[in-house]
Design an enzyme around this catalytic site. Structure first.
Site, PDB file in Angstrom:
ATOM      1  N   LYS A  12       0.859  -1.182   0.000  1.00 55.90           N
ATOM      2  CA  LYS A  12       0.000   0.000   0.000  1.00 55.90           C
ATOM      3  C   LYS A  12       0.895   1.231   0.000  1.00 55.90           C
ATOM      4  O   LYS A  12       1.687   1.436   0.927  1.00 55.90           O
ATOM      5  CB  LYS A  12      -0.898   0.022   1.242  1.00 55.90           C
ATOM      6  CG  LYS A  12      -2.088   0.967   1.128  1.00 55.90           C
ATOM      7  CD  LYS A  12      -3.106   0.453   0.113  1.00 55.90           C
ATOM      8  CE  LYS A  12      -4.454   1.152   0.269  1.00 55.90           C
ATOM      9  NZ  LYS A  12      -5.448   0.591  -0.677  1.00 55.90           N
ATOM     10  N   THR A  57      -4.072  -4.963   0.649  1.00 52.59           N
ATOM     11  CA  THR A  57      -3.399  -3.680   0.820  1.00 52.59           C
ATOM     12  C   THR A  57      -4.215  -2.763   1.714  1.00 52.59           C
ATOM     13  O   THR A  57      -3.655  -1.895   2.388  1.00 52.59           O
ATOM     14  CB  THR A  57      -3.124  -3.005  -0.531  1.00 52.59           C
ATOM     15  OG1 THR A  57      -4.361  -2.664  -1.165  1.00 52.59           O
ATOM     16  CG2 THR A  57      -2.299  -3.900  -1.438  1.00 52.59           C
ATOM     17  N   HIS A 250      21.638  24.822 -12.873  1.00 50.36           N
ATOM     18  CA  HIS A 250      22.522  25.762 -13.548  1.00 50.36           C
ATOM     19  C   HIS A 250      22.062  27.217 -13.376  1.00 50.36           C
ATOM     20  O   HIS A 250      20.864  27.522 -13.442  1.00 50.36           O
ATOM     21  CB  HIS A 250      22.581  25.437 -15.039  1.00 50.36           C
ATOM     22  CG  HIS A 250      23.132  24.072 -15.324  1.00 50.36           C
ATOM     23  ND1 HIS A 250      24.441  23.739 -15.102  1.00 50.36           N
ATOM     24  CD2 HIS A 250      22.538  22.953 -15.806  1.00 50.36           C
ATOM     25  CE1 HIS A 250      24.643  22.476 -15.443  1.00 50.36           C
ATOM     26  NE2 HIS A 250      23.496  21.971 -15.868  1.00 50.36           N
TER      27      HIS A 250
END
EC number: 1.7.3.3
Length: 301
Positions: A12, A57, A250
């Site tokens: 889960k 689950t 950057h």
């Protein structure tokens, strides 16, 4: 040619659990995202739809919330260890369990110079992470714990270089001996023991990494990552290995000369993509084997 079932697991994912401790008028809060993954003899579910070994689950979701109450969330690692051991020790079909946790930190609202007892604001420099993997039962049981964080954005405005790199016919980047270096750092470290002051160690490791990033005159982001990992290993005997992932955020000097304006390293364009992605593992040469708890984790970190 035979077609077979390979490695498999289920669980889960991303149970959002908020635990408020109300034992005194001054409340405490832990706010976490918890995922479970179970391994075992679940091939019949895949091959024949046979669910007899499958712990739903939904049950795993309920356990995440129940253990937040019965075990508590005083530490992420202690909570994760209790959950993982429950699945392996108390659910016979389960041979291995991994619990992954992310924490969203809060801090107290300040009222008249003091922290309010029950009001909080999001803290959020980074998202703290940990994982716990338990495999086997009895004396053969093995446990691995990792700590870490993600989304820790750090920047230094000088003290960083990038020069003397390999050049070919497609190279257009100019070398520099003074640049902005910034990254959104992901770090994970693997513990050698469960006898750890989890919160203090987390705070110390984070501080060690940031201090190294700040004080090292960097010739490359790769060098910075290695020195950060080495500093942690030198300071903490309970850590076997550090893995780091650092996208290079950057900052390019913006061309103001075309407008007759001098730009002496003061105005930059922050470019979010594409970006260099630097990853490294820093380990002790005598570090114990990590087992599946480490290398089964997605990606290098």
């Amino acid at each position: 040619m035979a077609i077979i079932l390979g490695a498999h697991q289920y669980g889960k994912a991303e149970n959002r659990v908020v635990r408020i401790t109300r034992d005194t008028p001054r409340h405490e809060i832990r706010d976490v995202n918890v995922s479970s993954a179970l391994r075992g003899d679940f091939a019949p579910a895949h091959l024949a739809g046979d669910q007899r070994n499958v712990l739903p689950t939904d049950t795993q979701k309920n356990m995440a919330y129940a253990y937040a109450k019965t075990v508590g969330l005083e530490t992420l690692e202690g909570y994760g260890l209790a959950l993982a051991r429950h699945y392996v020790d108390d659910v016979p079909p389960v041979e291995g369990a991994r619990i992954e946790i992310e924490e969203y930190a809060w801090e107290r609202v300040q009222v008249d110079g003091a922290g309010h007892d029950h009001t909080f604001v999001r803290k959020g420099q980074e998202i703290r992470t940990c994982s716990v993997t338990v495999e086997g039962t009895g004396e053969a049981q093995q446990t691995w714990v990792t700590g870490g964080f993600k989304d820790l954005v750090v920047l230094k405005s000088t003290g960083s270089e990038f020069a003397d790199f390999y050049v070919d016919e497609f190279t257009t980047l100019a070398p520099t001996h003074d640049r902005v270096m910034a990254t959104s750092l992901v770090a994970r470290w693997r513990f050698t023991t469960t006898d750890v002051d989890w919160d203090a160690t987390y705070a110390g490791i984070k501080a060690t990494m940031i201090s190294t990033f700040a004080t090292l005159h960097s010739l490359a982001l790769q060098q910075t990552l290695f020195e950060m990992g080495r500093a942690v290993l030198e300071a903490y005997d309970v850590v076997a290995e550090v893995r780091l992932s650092a996208p290079n955020k950057h900052h390019f000097l913006y061309d103001l000369g075309r407008f007759g304006i001098e730009n002496d390293g003061e105005v930059f364009h922050a470019d979010d993509r594409p970006y260099g992605l630097i990853q490294a593992a820093i380990t002790r040469d005598d570090a114990p084997d990590a087992g599946p708890a480490w290398n089964a984790y997605t990606g290098l970190v």
